[in-house]
Design a protein around this motif. Structure first.
Motif, PDB file in Angstrom:
ATOM      1  N   GLU A 126       0.744  -1.250   0.016  1.00 47.71           N
ATOM      2  CA  GLU A 126      -0.018   0.135  -0.008  1.00 47.71           C
ATOM      3  C   GLU A 126       0.889   1.477  -0.042  1.00 47.71           C
ATOM      4  O   GLU A 126       0.513   2.095  -0.525  1.00 47.71           O
ATOM      5  CB  GLU A 126      -0.802  -0.120   1.241  1.00 47.71           C
ATOM      6  CG  GLU A 126      -2.153  -0.796   1.120  1.00 47.71           C
ATOM      7  CD  GLU A 126      -2.944  -0.661  -0.036  1.00 47.71           C
ATOM      8  OE1 GLU A 126      -3.040   0.646  -0.263  1.00 47.71           O
ATOM      9  OE2 GLU A 126      -3.696  -1.420  -0.488  1.00 47.71           O
ATOM     10  N   ASP A 127       2.054   1.287   0.592  1.00 45.37           N
ATOM     11  CA  ASP A 127       2.769   2.485   0.678  1.00 45.37           C
ATOM     12  C   ASP A 127       4.124   2.447  -0.180  1.00 45.37           C
ATOM     13  O   ASP A 127       5.121   3.112   0.277  1.00 45.37           O
ATOM     14  CB  ASP A 127       3.167   2.614   2.389  1.00 45.37           C
ATOM     15  CG  ASP A 127       1.854   2.948   3.080  1.00 45.37           C
ATOM     16  OD1 ASP A 127       1.083   3.374   2.892  1.00 45.37           O
ATOM     17  OD2 ASP A 127       1.765   2.155   4.198  1.00 45.37           O
ATOM     18  N   ASP A 151       6.991   3.008  -2.564  1.00 43.96           N
ATOM     19  CA  ASP A 151       7.395   4.356  -3.325  1.00 43.96           C
ATOM     20  C   ASP A 151       7.424   3.920  -4.691  1.00 43.96           C
ATOM     21  O   ASP A 151       7.178   2.829  -5.256  1.00 43.96           O
ATOM     22  CB  ASP A 151       8.829   4.769  -2.593  1.00 43.96           C
ATOM     23  CG  ASP A 151       9.792   3.767  -2.633  1.00 43.96           C
ATOM     24  OD1 ASP A 151       9.782   2.664  -3.554  1.00 43.96           O
ATOM     25  OD2 ASP A 151      10.689   3.708  -2.035  1.00 43.96           O
TER      26      ASP A 151
END
Length: 727
Positions: A624-625, A627
């Motif tokens: 989800e996070d 980069d």
């Protein structure tokens, strides 16, 4: 405006000129008569005044005026009949002589011969039976009729191009690098990436299981003045740009005196000072490299080397001599041959032959450059195969040439005059595109037995394990634009695709190479089916792979084509990190290329990107996070779940570059093809730097499904992808 008559319509059909087509929005479009007339004129057909009926009669009778057709191209295993036109009562003998010299008598088929009056003389058509068991190759039909002889090339091509053993197995998948060689530089190259850099990058990739390196077209550019930066607008597609030479690797460097070697090093230092600039400077780099190469060319050659050079010149024949002559004349009169003295504009004229003899040393220099290029290309290919690559270098064949270049001068009327090649309007270029390139004339290609096309393809495949054909649809039809007209005022002209594809496959078969067709954009549906049946790979770009015939959804990986090169990006898009950040939208906005507000364009691009990233998360390939670096890796891991036979990774993605390589629809507004390879910070990065980066190695190992380098732990996304392929 010319009033369309039945004769004009029939003439257009006889010469493969479209008088109507369906545009990108599905609208039926009539081609203006002015366009049809101009395209016919480019084919040597004059329909002014009352000449249309006369030209139609000539077109309908042209095959009856020949004893044999100009050429016949068939697929191996096919039976065929060959029309022959003779006078009634003529004694006829016909035989086929194979490439190896074997002779086969050709029998006349049964049935009542057809007859027709041509110029007041009765002509009889006989049908010769062509055997279906002929070997592949370039053969010749020889006939005698009524004391007159005629000859015709007969080309037997592979029905289908097979895959090399390493890729033919079910589930087999290979990967490789994609690079713009001029931009991929090292501290040893002279300001521009060269063939030694290509070999070094390939060796690095081979150590990680890569099978190929796909390189931009290496075609020849202008030898003097301003060098055209676009590798897709060359002066010749048969010969190579000597700016890619590694001077120090030419054997004759060893014969330089101490003073000459110091001078060579001075030239090298002069060129290498351009390594730190934000844009590539081809002209001063080539000036330095050319001066050094002239020093080397003047050195003595061993007897072995001298004979090798002579053999190369003999093998390449008149085409090489013409190219070298064009280069020599350009040194004095510039590269725009249509502005040369009138007597030098005819490549076959006596004045050109006299100039060639008078400037023999200069012609020899340019022949020599092509020879040492041939040697260095062959060495790179041998080295890459020795490192374990299954394909090695995959070359790129541009769609056309510069209208004032060497090919346009040397090939004469094999290229059409008064028209240029481009593309009709589409959703990205709604006024169409004009590429300023003269197209092949289909009729002249046939009359020449496809020899210029064969030599071009053969040269591109000589030291390659594969060939990417830019705009492969151009082997079926091309968009011709009359000079002075807007791009949208053109029309399609059809080619004998069976001959064009067949010859391409024959030469690829002989080279042991694969063929990849760039089949993006507007393509007639049957064309992709035909290419697949003949064994030509397609091109799949992740962002564009959707169910366009259905609801437009993203394709599941298992729905990708098997026979294709699948990639995340291409040279007409930003590197993947830049695409994810929307740099192309910002650039198009600054250049005034958007046809809707920036905010609306950004929102649409964001929606499209988020749809893809959401799909990656659903498949467990992306957190989800994550980069941008992790997103780039996940996108490539997705490709390993497809059945695509080849996967390509851009070197720009290995370095985290974000800058656009080429912005379609621009010329000097943006430094197209002049952007050096850079890192995430936008600063130029050299080959010996990025090959040490863990991030580059990690991305390369993400797409390697061969099981190599198992001692290193894989990233989660790549581990999942490998498990999927193994199952």
């Amino acid at each position: 405006m010319t009033q369309r008559t039945p004769a004009l319509a029939h003439l257009a059909a006889a010469y493969g000129i479209a008088t109507e087509f369906w545009d990108w929005q599905g609208r039926h479009t009539e081609v203006p008569d002015e366009t049809v007339v101009a395209v016919l004129a480019a084919l040597g057909v004059d329909v002014s005044g009352d000449f249309a009926d006369r030209e139609l009669d000539r077109a309908q009778e042209r095959e009856w005026r020949r004893t044999l057709p100009p050429v016949l191209v068939i697929a191996g295993g096919e039976s065929a009949t060959l029309p022959m036109h003779v006078a009634p009562g003529d004694d006829v003998s016909a035989q086929l002589v194979t490439e190896e010299g074997a002779e086969h008598q050709l029998a006349v088929g049964g049935g009542k011969p057809e007859e027709r009056e041509v110029d007041g003389v009765t002509v009889r058509r006989l049908l010769l039976e062509v055997p279906s068991d002929l070997p592949l190759g370039w053969h010749e039909v020889v006939v005698q009729a009524g004391g007159q002889g005629a000859r015709m090339p007969l080309v037997v091509t592979p029905p289908r191009l097979g895959l090399p053993p390493g890729l033919a197995a079910e589930g087999a998948q290979g990967w490789g690098l994609m690079t713009q060689l001029y931009a991929m530089r090292s501290s040893s190259s002279w300001g521009i990436g060269d063939l030694a850099d290509l070999g070094d990058a390939g060796a690095w990739a081979a150590g990680l299981g890569a099978d190929f390196v796909l390189v931009n077209p290496l075609h020849a550019a202008e030898p003097v003045g301003e060098m055209e930066p676009s590798p897709y607008l060359p002066t010749s597609r048969r010969f190579v740009n000597p700016i890619y030479l590694r001077v120090e690797d030419v054997p004759e460097v060893g014969y330089l005196s101490a003073a000459q070697r110091q001078l060579l090093e001075w030239h090298a230092d002069d060129a290498q000072r351009y390594l730190d600039l934000d844009t590539l400077e081809r002209d001063p780099v080539w000036a330095a490299k050319e001066a050094a190469l002239r020093l080397v060319h003047a050195q003595p050659r061993s007897l072995r080397r001298a004979r090798a050079f002579e053999a190369y010149v003999e093998r390449e024949g008149q085409g090489l001599v013409d190219f070298a002559t064009w280069c020599a004349i350009s040194q004095e009169h510039g590269t725009w041959w249509r502005e040369w003295p009138q007597e030098l504009q005819d490549a076959r004229g006596e004045a050109v032959e006299a100039y060639r003899q008078e400037h023999e040393a200069e012609v020899d220099f340019h022949c020599w450059l092509q020879w040492v290029l041939d040697e260095q290309l062959a060495r790179v290919q041998r080295d890459l195969l020795d490192t374990g690559m299954s394909l090695g270098v995959i070359s790129d064949l541009a769609v056309g040439v510069h209208p004032d270049g060497a090919d346009a001068w040397g090939l004469g009327d094999a290229l059409a005059r008064g028209v240029t090649v481009g593309a009709p309007a589409d959703q990205y270029n709604q006024l169409g595109q004009d590429w300023s390139q003269p197209p092949w004339r289909p009729d002249k290609l046939a009359e020449l037995g496809y020899a210029p096309y064969r030599e071009m393809v053969r040269a591109a495949l000589r030291d390659s394990g594969g060939l990417r054909v830019d705009h492969v649809i151009g082997l079926f039809r091309l968009w011709w634009i009359p000079e002075g007209a807007e791009p949208f005022q053109g029309t399609y002209v059809r080619y004998d695709h069976e001959a064009m594809i067949g010859i391409l496959l024959l030469e690829a078969h002989r080279a042991g190479a694969v063929v990849i067709g760039e089949d993006l954009g507007t393509v007639e549906p049957w064309v992709r089916d035909y290419l697949r049946e003949r064994g030509v790979m397609g091109t799949s770009i992740l962002w564009f792979e959707r169910d366009w015939e259905g609801d437009g959804r993203l394709l599941d990986p298992e729905d990708y084509r098997e026979l294709c090169l699948a990639t995340v990006t291409t040279h007409d898009l930003p590197p993947t990190a830049g695409y994810l950040e929307g740099v192309h939208v910002d650039l198009r906005s600054r250049l005034g290329l958007l046809d809707r507000p920036l905010e609306e364009e950004m929102a649409e691009e964001a929606r499209s990107r988020d749809e893809v990233l959401t799909d990656l998360r659903r498949r467990g390939l992306l957190g989800e996070d994550a980069d941008v670096t992790e997103q780039v890796q996940a996108l490539h891991a997705f490709l390993t779940r497809t059945p695509a036979k080849l996967l390509g990774v851009s070197v720009s993605d290995l370095t985290g570059d974000t800058r656009v390589i080429n912005q379609p629809g621009t010329d000097e507004e943006y430094p197209n093809w002049r952007v050096p390879l850079a890192g995430p910070d936008g600063k130029p990065v050299l080959l010996e730097e990025w090959v040490t980066w863990r991030s580059a190695r990690r991305l390369a190992r993400t797409v390697d499904t061969s099981g190599q380098d198992e001692g290193q732990p894989l990233p989660d996304a790549a581990e999942g992808a490998r498990t999927k392929r193994t199952d």
